[in-house]
Design an enzyme around this catalytic site. Structure first.
Site, PDB file in Angstrom:
ATOM      1  N   TYR A   1       0.848  -1.202   0.000  1.00  0.00           N
ATOM      2  CA  TYR A   1       0.000   0.000   0.000  1.00  0.00           C
ATOM      3  C   TYR A   1       0.882   1.249   0.000  1.00  0.00           C
ATOM      4  CZ  TYR A   1      -3.579   3.335   1.573  1.00  0.00           C
ATOM      5  OH  TYR A   1      -4.425   4.415   1.676  1.00  0.00           O
TER       6      TYR A   1
HETATM    7  N1  LIG Z   1      -9.266   5.580   5.093  1.00  0.00           N
HETATM    8  C1  LIG Z   1      -8.024   5.951   5.339  1.00  0.00           C
HETATM    9  O1  LIG Z   1      -7.505   5.806   6.452  1.00  0.00           O
HETATM   10  C2  LIG Z   1      -7.191   6.587   4.263  1.00  0.00           C
HETATM   11  C3  LIG Z   1      -6.024   7.292   4.621  1.00  0.00           C
HETATM   12  C4  LIG Z   1      -5.265   7.869   3.623  1.00  0.00           C
HETATM   13  C5  LIG Z   1      -5.636   7.758   2.298  1.00  0.00           C
HETATM   14  N2  LIG Z   1      -6.759   7.057   1.983  1.00  0.00           N
HETATM   15  C6  LIG Z   1      -7.100   6.921   0.580  1.00  0.00           C
HETATM   16  O2  LIG Z   1      -8.264   7.689   0.328  1.00  0.00           O
HETATM   17  C7  LIG Z   1      -9.044   7.069  -0.683  1.00  0.00           C
HETATM   18  C8  LIG Z   1     -10.458   6.881  -0.179  1.00  0.00           C
HETATM   19  O3  LIG Z   1     -10.402   6.116   1.001  1.00  0.00           O
HETATM   20  P1  LIG Z   1     -11.707   5.750   1.849  1.00  0.00           P
HETATM   21  O4  LIG Z   1     -11.261   5.576   3.247  1.00  0.00           O
HETATM   22  O5  LIG Z   1     -12.784   6.697   1.525  1.00  0.00           O
HETATM   23  O6  LIG Z   1     -11.984   4.286   1.254  1.00  0.00           O
HETATM   24  P2  LIG Z   1     -13.334   3.496   0.999  1.00  0.00           P
HETATM   25  O7  LIG Z   1     -12.962   2.053   1.034  1.00  0.00           O
HETATM   26  O8  LIG Z   1     -14.413   3.952   1.902  1.00  0.00           O
HETATM   27  O9  LIG Z   1     -13.696   3.932  -0.487  1.00  0.00           O
HETATM   28  C9  LIG Z   1     -12.932   3.489  -1.581  1.00  0.00           C
HETATM   29  C10 LIG Z   1     -13.866   3.251  -2.740  1.00  0.00           C
HETATM   30  O10 LIG Z   1     -13.088   2.797  -3.861  1.00  0.00           O
HETATM   31  C11 LIG Z   1     -13.865   1.808  -4.520  1.00  0.00           C
HETATM   32  N3  LIG Z   1     -13.005   0.945  -5.319  1.00  0.00           N
HETATM   33  C12 LIG Z   1     -12.126   0.012  -4.903  1.00  0.00           C
HETATM   34  N4  LIG Z   1     -11.567  -0.625  -5.931  1.00  0.00           N
HETATM   35  C13 LIG Z   1     -12.103  -0.062  -7.049  1.00  0.00           C
HETATM   36  C14 LIG Z   1     -11.926  -0.294  -8.444  1.00  0.00           C
HETATM   37  N5  LIG Z   1     -11.087  -1.233  -8.890  1.00  0.00           N
HETATM   38  N6  LIG Z   1     -12.631   0.466  -9.318  1.00  0.00           N
HETATM   39  C15 LIG Z   1     -13.502   1.406  -8.876  1.00  0.00           C
HETATM   40  N7  LIG Z   1     -13.718   1.664  -7.572  1.00  0.00           N
HETATM   41  C16 LIG Z   1     -13.026   0.934  -6.672  1.00  0.00           C
HETATM   42  C17 LIG Z   1     -14.528   1.024  -3.396  1.00  0.00           C
HETATM   43  O11 LIG Z   1     -15.650   0.272  -3.860  1.00  0.00           O
HETATM   44  C18 LIG Z   1     -14.914   2.159  -2.464  1.00  0.00           C
HETATM   45  O12 LIG Z   1     -16.210   2.628  -2.753  1.00  0.00           O
HETATM   46  C19 LIG Z   1      -8.331   5.766  -1.034  1.00  0.00           C
HETATM   47  O13 LIG Z   1      -7.554   5.952  -2.179  1.00  0.00           O
HETATM   48  C20 LIG Z   1      -7.449   5.516   0.170  1.00  0.00           C
HETATM   49  O14 LIG Z   1      -6.319   4.745  -0.170  1.00  0.00           O
HETATM   50  C21 LIG Z   1      -7.556   6.487   2.925  1.00  0.00           C
END
Ligand SMILES: NC(=O)c1ccc[n+]([C@@H]2O[C@H](COP(=O)([O-])OP(=O)(O)OC[C@H]3O[C@@H](n4cnc5c(N)ncnc54)[C@H](O)[C@@H]3O)[C@@H](O)[C@H]2O)c1
Length: 277
Positions: A155
Site C-alpha cells: 500500500y
Molecule cells: N481511510 C483511510 O484511512 C485513508 C487514509 C489515507 C488515504 N486514503 C485513501 O483515500 C481514498 C479513499 O479512502 P476511503 O477511506 O474513503 O476508502 P473506501 O474504502 O471507503 O472507499 C474506496 C472506494 O473505492 C472503490 N473501489 C475500490 N476498488 C475499485 C476499483 N477497482 N474500481 C472502482 N472503484 C473501486 C470502493 O468500492 C470504495 O467505494 C483511497 O484511495 C485511500 O487509499 C484512505
C-alpha cells in the site's frame, strides 16, 4: 477551482471520503457529480442518499481496467459535456501482512488500483483538460506515501508511486504554463472503515467529514499539495535532517506510527472484490 456549476467526476465515489465529497460538491452547486465505483450496492445506496442534493450520475467502473476507464470517460463526456474536476479516491488495502507473507495477487491488485489506475484516469482527463487549458485533477494518495510503514509495504509503495506521478504531472503543466491544476492529497488514517482496527498512539485518526471538507477547500484554493494533518508536510524535512535511527525512534516509538497496523482488520462488511484479470 470552485465547484459551483462544474461537472465533477469522483472515482471511488460510493464510499468513504469520495461519497462525502460527492455530497459536498452537490451542496456547493456543482452542475453534476458523476461517481465511478466497482461496488453496485454502494452505488445504489449513494444514489438514493444523494439524489436530493442535486444531479448525480453513477457508473460501475473497475478503474484498474484501462479500456473500461477510457470507454466510461468518453461516455461521461458524451452525457455531461466536459469534465471540469476529477477527484481520484478509488483505493484498496488488502491486509496487514509483512511483505514476506504477501501474495502476488495483493501486489497486483494494490498497484493496479492505487498506483496505475490514477494514471489511466489522469490520461483521459488531462488530454481533454490540456487541450482546452482548463480543469483540475485531484489524486488522493496517503501519508503512507511519504512515510514508510510496516505491515503495509505494498500500500505504501502504491501511494508513494501516486504522489510521485501526480506531483511530476504538476511540474509538467507548470512548465507548459498550463492553467490545468493538480492537487495531490496525502491524508493520515481516516475513520471510514477502510483501515478499521488501526490504533494511533499520538496522531488522532481523522474524521471523514472534516477530511472531505478540507480536501474540497484545498481544491477551491488550488493547493498543489495537501498533507492532512498539516504537520505531515514536515515528514520529508525530518527524514532529511535526522539520522535514520533517530527518525525511526521518533516516528516509530514516540509517535507509535510503526505499530498502527498491528490491530488492522479492515472493513469486514466490504463486498468481496473479484480478482483482477
Ligand atoms: N481511510 C483511510 O484511512 C485513508 C487514509 C489515507 C488515504 N486514503 C485513501 O483515500 C481514498 C479513499 O479512502 P476511503 O477511506 O474513503 O476508502 P473506501 O474504502 O471507503 O472507499 C474506496 C472506494 O473505492 C472503490 N473501489 C475500490 N476498488 C475499485 C476499483 N477497482 N474500481 C472502482 N472503484 C473501486 C470502493 O468500492 C470504495 O467505494 C483511497 O484511495 C485511500 O487509499 C484512505
Amino acid at each position: 477551482m470552485k465547484l459551483k456549476d462544474k461537472n465533477i467526476l469522483i472515482t471511488g465515489g460510493a464510499s468513504g471520503i469520495g461519497k462525502i465529497m460527492a455530497r459536498i460538491a452537490l451542496q456547493k452547486g456543482a452542475n453534476c457529480v458523476a461517481i465511478w465505483d466497482i461496488s453496485e450496492k454502494n452505488i445504489a445506496d449513494t444514489l438514493t442518499e444523494h439524489q436530493s442534493y442535486g444531479k448525480i450520475k453513477a457508473y460501475k467502473v473497475d478503474v484498474s481496467s484501462s479500456q473500461m476507464v477510457e470507454d466510461t470517460y468518453r461516455q461521461v463526456v458524451g452525457e455531461l459535456g466536459q469534465v471540469d474536476i476529477v477527484i481520484q479516491c478509488a483505493g484498496i488495502v488488502t491486509s496487514n501482512n509483512t511483505f514476506n507473507n504477501n501474495t502476488v495477487d495483493e501486489i497486483d491488485r494494490t498497484m493496479k488500483i492505487n498506483a496505475i489506475a490514477p494514471m489511466y484516469v489522469g490520461l483521459c482527463a488531462l488530454k481533454d483538460m490540456v487541450a482546452r487549458d482548463n480543469g483540475h485533477l485531484v489524486t488522493i494518495t496517503s501519508a503512507a506515501g511519504m512515510l514508510s510503514m510496516p505491515k503495509m509495504s505494498i500500500y505504501s509503495a502504491s501511494k508513494w508511486c501516486a504522489i510521485g506521478w501526480s506531483d511530476s504531472v504538476r511540474l509538467e503543466l507548470q512548465r507548459m504554463k498550463s492553467h490545468v491544476r493538480i492537487t495531490t492529497v496525502a491524508p493520515y488514517f481516516i475513520n471510514t472503515g477502510m483501515f478499521d482496527g488501526v490504533r494511533s498512539k499520538v496522531f488522532p485518526i481523522l474524521d471523514p467529514e472534516k477530511t472531505a471538507a478540507k480536501i474540497i477547500k484545498s481544491i477551491e484554493r488550488n493547493k498543489t499539495f495537501a498533507g492532512i494533518p498539516f504537520s505531515f508536510h514536515f515528514i520529508r524535512l525530518m527524514e532529511g535532517i535526522l539520522p535514520q535511527a533517530l527518525f525511526d525512534w521518533f516516528y516509530g516509538d514516540v509517535f507509535g506510527i510503526y505499530n498502527v497496523m498491528d490491530g488492522f482488520t479492515g472493513r469486514k462488511s466490504l463486498t468481496p472484490q473479484p480478482p483482477l484479470p
